[in-house]
Design a protein around this motif. Structure first.
Motif, PDB file in Angstrom:
ATOM      1  N   ASP A   1       2.227   1.567  -3.583  1.00 16.70           N
ATOM      2  CA  ASP A   1       1.170   1.922  -4.529  1.00 16.70           C
ATOM      3  C   ASP A   1       0.763   3.381  -4.411  1.00 16.70           C
ATOM      4  O   ASP A   1       0.548   4.062  -5.413  1.00 16.70           O
ATOM      5  CB  ASP A   1      -0.073   1.043  -4.316  1.00 16.70           C
ATOM      6  N   GLU A   2       0.622   3.857  -3.176  1.00 20.02           N
ATOM      7  CA  GLU A   2       0.135   5.210  -2.944  1.00 20.02           C
ATOM      8  C   GLU A   2       1.262   6.226  -2.733  1.00 20.02           C
ATOM      9  O   GLU A   2       0.995   7.402  -2.528  1.00 20.02           O
ATOM     10  CB  GLU A   2      -0.825   5.216  -1.751  1.00 20.02           C
TER      11      GLU A   2
ATOM     12  N   ARG B   1       0.834  -1.204   0.000  1.00 19.15           N
ATOM     13  CA  ARG B   1       0.000   0.000   0.000  1.00 19.15           C
ATOM     14  C   ARG B   1       0.870   1.257   0.000  1.00 19.15           C
ATOM     15  O   ARG B   1       0.544   2.240  -0.676  1.00 19.15           O
ATOM     16  CB  ARG B   1      -0.926  -0.027   1.218  1.00 19.15           C
TER      17      ARG B   1
END
Length: 148
Positions: A39-40, A36
């Motif tokens: 990805d972010e 995460r």
């Protein structure tokens, strides 16, 4: 100590003690957090780590029901162990009475009168109950209370 630091320390402890199954689950948690973050392109704080843990917990519960329906008790038991480990990092769960009290408070606070106001009530409850209650069950209770 942050949740990520606690996970890292627990991973080291599991490595030293030779607890391979617990180590595997902690690595899964760390991988989900890292995924995460990549990805972010952010660094997750404790609230976001809790959200990731809740998501993992929901996935495990869904898997358990699917495995039990398929008669695969061996895989369901692995998932149950993962649920236990993940729950160890979540805050203590609220009792049914505490959840009901929070729902009543949110309904009076938002002035909700029917099912059309469910979004307002859930919006008020989410910050208070995140990580401390299953929001799926909370949502069902709110819906039942507003429909009555």
């Amino acid at each position: 100590m942050s949740l990520k630091q606690q996970l890292s320390d627990d991973m080291k402890a599991a490595m030293k003690s030779g607890d391979k199954t617990r180590l595997g689950v902690i690595r899964l948690i760390n991988a989900a957090i890292k995924q995460r973050e990549v990805d972010e392109r952010i660094t997750l704080d404790d609230a976001q780590v809790l959200a990731a843990l809740e998501k993992m917990l929901k996935q495990r519960r869904d898997s358990i029901s699917q495995y039990e329906n398929a008669g695969r008790e061996d895989l369901a038991s692995v998932e149950r162990f993962e649920v236990e480990v993940i729950q160890g990092y979540l805050p203590t769960q609220l009792s049914a009475e505490e959840v009901a009290a929070a729902i009543s408070e949110a309904i009076t606070q938002t002035g909700a009168s029917g099912p059309q106001d469910m979004g307002k009530v859930i919006g008020a409850l989410k910050p208070k109950l995140a990580g401390r209650a299953d929001m799926g069950q909370v949502s069902a209770q709110v819906k039942a209370r507003l429909s009555a």
